[in-house]
Design an enzyme around this catalytic site. Structure first.
Site, PDB file in Angstrom:
ATOM      1  N   LYS A 139     -39.183  63.113  34.732  1.00 29.07           N
ATOM      2  CA  LYS A 139     -38.939  62.067  35.548  1.00 29.07           C
ATOM      3  C   LYS A 139     -39.594  62.939  36.815  1.00 29.07           C
ATOM      4  CE  LYS A 139     -38.132  57.513  36.654  1.00 29.07           C
ATOM      5  NZ  LYS A 139     -37.860  56.599  35.299  1.00 29.07           N
ATOM      6  N   ASP A 179     -43.027  53.530  37.463  1.00 29.20           N
ATOM      7  CA  ASP A 179     -41.218  53.181  37.651  1.00 29.20           C
ATOM      8  C   ASP A 179     -41.780  52.388  38.602  1.00 29.20           C
ATOM      9  OD1 ASP A 179     -38.570  53.633  36.583  1.00 29.20           O
ATOM     10  OD2 ASP A 179     -38.886  54.419  38.820  1.00 29.20           O
TER      11      ASP A 179
HETATM   12  P1  NDP Z   1     -41.260  48.295  41.007  1.00 23.84           P
HETATM   13  O1  NDP Z   1     -41.611  48.596  41.894  1.00 23.84           O
HETATM   14  O2  NDP Z   1     -42.216  47.106  39.657  1.00 23.84           O
HETATM   15  O3  NDP Z   1     -40.031  46.457  41.424  1.00 23.84           O
HETATM   16  C1  NDP Z   1     -38.780  47.615  42.257  1.00 23.84           C
HETATM   17  C2  NDP Z   1     -38.087  45.923  42.785  1.00 23.84           C
HETATM   18  O4  NDP Z   1     -37.126  46.590  43.533  1.00 23.84           O
HETATM   19  C3  NDP Z   1     -39.275  45.828  43.743  1.00 23.84           C
HETATM   20  O5  NDP Z   1     -38.807  43.787  44.218  1.00 23.84           O
HETATM   21  C4  NDP Z   1     -38.137  45.985  45.058  1.00 23.84           C
HETATM   22  O6  NDP Z   1     -38.950  45.403  46.162  1.00 23.84           O
HETATM   23  C5  NDP Z   1     -36.867  46.370  44.696  1.00 23.84           C
HETATM   24  N1  NDP Z   1     -36.165  47.957  44.798  1.00 23.84           N
HETATM   25  C6  NDP Z   1     -36.889  48.046  45.373  1.00 23.84           C
HETATM   26  N2  NDP Z   1     -36.002  49.479  45.760  1.00 23.84           N
HETATM   27  C7  NDP Z   1     -35.086  48.728  46.268  1.00 23.84           C
HETATM   28  C8  NDP Z   1     -33.891  48.815  47.278  1.00 23.84           C
HETATM   29  N3  NDP Z   1     -33.666  50.229  47.674  1.00 23.84           N
HETATM   30  N4  NDP Z   1     -33.714  47.845  47.546  1.00 23.84           N
HETATM   31  C9  NDP Z   1     -33.453  46.955  46.817  1.00 23.84           C
HETATM   32  N5  NDP Z   1     -35.040  46.287  46.975  1.00 23.84           N
HETATM   33  C10 NDP Z   1     -35.381  47.278  45.986  1.00 23.84           C
HETATM   34  O7  NDP Z   1     -40.159  48.345  39.853  1.00 23.84           O
HETATM   35  P2  NDP Z   1     -39.992  48.126  38.292  1.00 23.84           P
HETATM   36  O8  NDP Z   1     -39.790  46.882  38.679  1.00 23.84           O
HETATM   37  O9  NDP Z   1     -40.692  48.297  37.347  1.00 23.84           O
HETATM   38  O10 NDP Z   1     -38.453  48.890  38.426  1.00 23.84           O
HETATM   39  C11 NDP Z   1     -37.215  48.737  38.983  1.00 23.84           C
HETATM   40  C12 NDP Z   1     -35.737  49.482  38.705  1.00 23.84           C
HETATM   41  O11 NDP Z   1     -36.253  49.547  36.583  1.00 23.84           O
HETATM   42  C13 NDP Z   1     -35.769  51.338  38.755  1.00 23.84           C
HETATM   43  O12 NDP Z   1     -35.092  50.836  38.571  1.00 23.84           O
HETATM   44  C14 NDP Z   1     -36.595  51.666  37.396  1.00 23.84           C
HETATM   45  O13 NDP Z   1     -35.640  53.049  37.581  1.00 23.84           O
HETATM   46  C15 NDP Z   1     -35.756  50.755  35.912  1.00 23.84           C
HETATM   47  N6  NDP Z   1     -36.560  51.094  34.905  1.00 23.84           N
HETATM   48  C16 NDP Z   1     -38.139  50.583  35.588  1.00 23.84           C
HETATM   49  C17 NDP Z   1     -38.674  50.719  34.154  1.00 23.84           C
HETATM   50  C18 NDP Z   1     -40.234  50.215  33.626  1.00 23.84           C
HETATM   51  O14 NDP Z   1     -40.555  50.179  32.633  1.00 23.84           O
HETATM   52  N7  NDP Z   1     -40.944  50.227  35.078  1.00 23.84           N
HETATM   53  C19 NDP Z   1     -37.809  51.613  32.307  1.00 23.84           C
HETATM   54  C20 NDP Z   1     -36.535  51.813  32.941  1.00 23.84           C
HETATM   55  C21 NDP Z   1     -36.161  51.183  34.178  1.00 23.84           C
HETATM   56  P3  NDP Z   1     -40.181  45.917  47.170  1.00 23.84           P
HETATM   57  O15 NDP Z   1     -40.922  45.251  46.583  1.00 23.84           O
HETATM   58  O16 NDP Z   1     -39.433  45.172  48.464  1.00 23.84           O
HETATM   59  O17 NDP Z   1     -39.403  47.319  47.580  1.00 23.84           O
END
Ligand code: NDP
Length: 458
Positions: A139, A179
């Site tokens: 990562k 991510d």
């Molecule tokens: P994105 O950046 O596309 O979206 C993240 C979302 O989560 C946004 O809505 C963001 O809000 C919100 N968010 C992030 N940090 C916080 C926080 N501290 N408190 C509240 N809301 C928060 O990321 P992904 O959708 O890709 O990833 C989301 C999760 O899924 C993560 O845990 C990631 O590790 C996991 N994941 C992702 C994969 C992928 O293929 N993308 C694969 C496997 C796991 P804002 O825009 O306001 O920051």
């Protein structure tokens, strides 16, 4: 055979207690609470499992997985559009490559630090093993915040970041993906810079655009996979997603594609969130509204509160959606977003099952409370493995210089998620029901451990 004879050379040792093991890890990794939390969660299941298996115990497999192969950290210097110079820190954590090249996403978010990336690389090691594909765990990322930055600023940052990362990755060595904060735009800039520096068009990143080697269905894969996992859990109980009220957190890649798949399977999603709060739309976030959210987040880069203004529903500032009554919950935002208070709301509202789209979204206290209450809980390392699985399929397609259709990739994704569910059952079926967390931990561990045993003490 080789592994067994190797173990015979070691004196019979007692397995460390959980406290001894965790104290040792805590001393070696001061100030890294997220990493310790992830190690603790796995060790709780694995130490009892290895206690009567000297071949794993004496060769200290769990201890070795809890020490990353290497942690690379570097300075990233870049300029704002007005010439202001910024300095960020970049990282790549290469946790374990026993079963294949390191594989795992890059996160760009101001909260990024070594502890968070070590926890994610550690989790990734078990997750990747569960997919059945040959991928080790890694990562990386940076404390850079893409929010509010122009496209050209993001491009300059990505180019500066890749100028150092290029020394540590490669198609047979380490293949990063996206991510939080790293989507199609960032992967494109990173890939372009890698190609410029190496003069090689290589499958060195996944999540690429389909016009330059990306797999169809990669954007959808994590969210869809999380819902397939839920579907498998419910089918095992002769139930289905159709007709269920679903609470989803986040509004990024994972959350939006999870919502799309839930809609397709007949569930009703009533919440989405971002770091400013959540919206509650009791009528359901249908596909038309969802397209509006995707445009808001990917193109206009706005806040989720705008949904409430546009569609006339409620927005709850600085709150999380777990007190909204639901049958199913899908945490798809970030780590530790369901704490014990949130868990008690979910239990009180008789939430039946949770599928973790995010990594480690549930705190240890909340996990215990939910499990005791009989709520089915698919851990992130199983439930969100669809993303890395399709990344693995992207690597296969790049190696073959070939591209499968969306249907072919989706069929393989469904098979992989069903296989993960089967592995959770194989190791997690208990009198009280299925302990998906234990099943995933043990199944992932066995695969990595057997490869490590075969490869000697390295
Ligand atoms: P994105 O950046 O596309 O979206 C993240 C979302 O989560 C946004 O809505 C963001 O809000 C919100 N968010 C992030 N940090 C916080 C926080 N501290 N408190 C509240 N809301 C928060 O990321 P992904 O959708 O890709 O990833 C989301 C999760 O899924 C993560 O845990 C990631 O590790 C996991 N994941 C992702 C994969 C992928 O293929 N993308 C694969 C496997 C796991 P804002 O825009 O306001 O920051």
């Amino acid at each position: 055979m080789a592994a067994n004879s190797q173990a015979l050379n070691f004196p019979h040792k007692k397995a460390p207690s959980l406290d001894e093991f965790l104290n040792d890890v805590a001393q070696r990794n001061p100030g890294e609470p997220e990493f310790l939390q992830a190690v603790h969660e796995v060790a709780t299941d694995i130490l009892p499992f290895v206690a009567d298996k000297p071949v794993y115990r004496d060769l200290r497999i769990l201890e070795r997985i809890a020490e990353p192969d290497r942690v690379i950290s570097f300075r990233v210097t870049w300029q704002e559009d007005d010439g202001t110079v910024h300095i960020n820190r970049g990282y790549r954590v290469q946790n374990n490559n026993a079963i294949g090249p390191y594989k795992g996403g890059l996160r760009f978010h101001p909260s990024v630090n070594q502890s968070i990336l070590k926890f994610l690389a550690y989790e990734q090691t078990f997750k990747n093993a569960l997919t059945g594909l040959p991928m080790g765990g890694g990562k990386g990322g940076s404390d850079f915040d893409p929010k509010g930055r122009s496209d050209s600023e993001v491009m300059r940052f990505c180019q500066a970041f890749m100028s150092e990362l290029v020394n540590h990755i490669g198609p047979d060595c380490d293949v990063p993906a996206g991510d939080i904060g790293v989507g199609a735009r960032e992967i494109g800039f990173l890939f372009g810079q890698h190609k410029r520096l190496t003069r090689q068009f290589q499958g060195v990143l996944t999540g690429k655009g389909p016009s330059y080697g990306g797999s169809l269905m990669r954007p959808e894969a994590t969210g869809f996979g999380t819902v397939y996992m839920m579907d498998n859990m419910l089918t095992h109980r002769n139930e289905a997603i159709a007709g269920k009220i679903c609470v989803v957190s986040g509004s990024g890649n994972v959350a939006t594609f999870a919502t799309q798949k839930i809609n397709e399977l007949g569930g009703r999603v009533v919440t989405l969130s971002d770091s400013t709060g959540y919206i509650y739309d009791p009528d359901g976030i249908d596909n038309e509204k969802l397209q509006w959210v995707i445009d808001l987040k990917n193109n206009r880069r706005g806040r989720i509160s705008e949904y409430a203004e546009h569609f006339g529903c409620s927005f709850f500032e600085d709150e999380r959606p777990w007190n909204v009554p639901c049958d199913l919950a899908f945490p798809c935002a970030t780590q530790n977003e369901i704490n014990e208070a949130d868990a008690s709301h979910l239990i009180k509202n008789e939430c039946e099952a949770i599928s973790e789209g995010a990594n480690m979204p549930t705190t240890p206290g909340a996990i215990s409370a939910l499990q005791e209450a009989g709520v089915l809980l698919a851990p992130g390392k199983a439930a969100n493995a669809g993303g890395v699985a399709v990344s693995g399929l992207e690597m296969s397609q790049n190696s073959q210089r070939y591209a499968w259709t969306s249907q072919e990739v989706d069929d393989k994704l469904k098979d992989i998620m069903a296989g993960i569910h089967e592995q959770c059952l194989a190791y997690g079926e208990e009198k009280a029901g299925v302990n998906y967390a234990r099943g995933a931990n043990v199944a992932g561990f066995v695969k990595v451990a057997d490869a490590m045993l075969a490869q000697g003490v390295i």
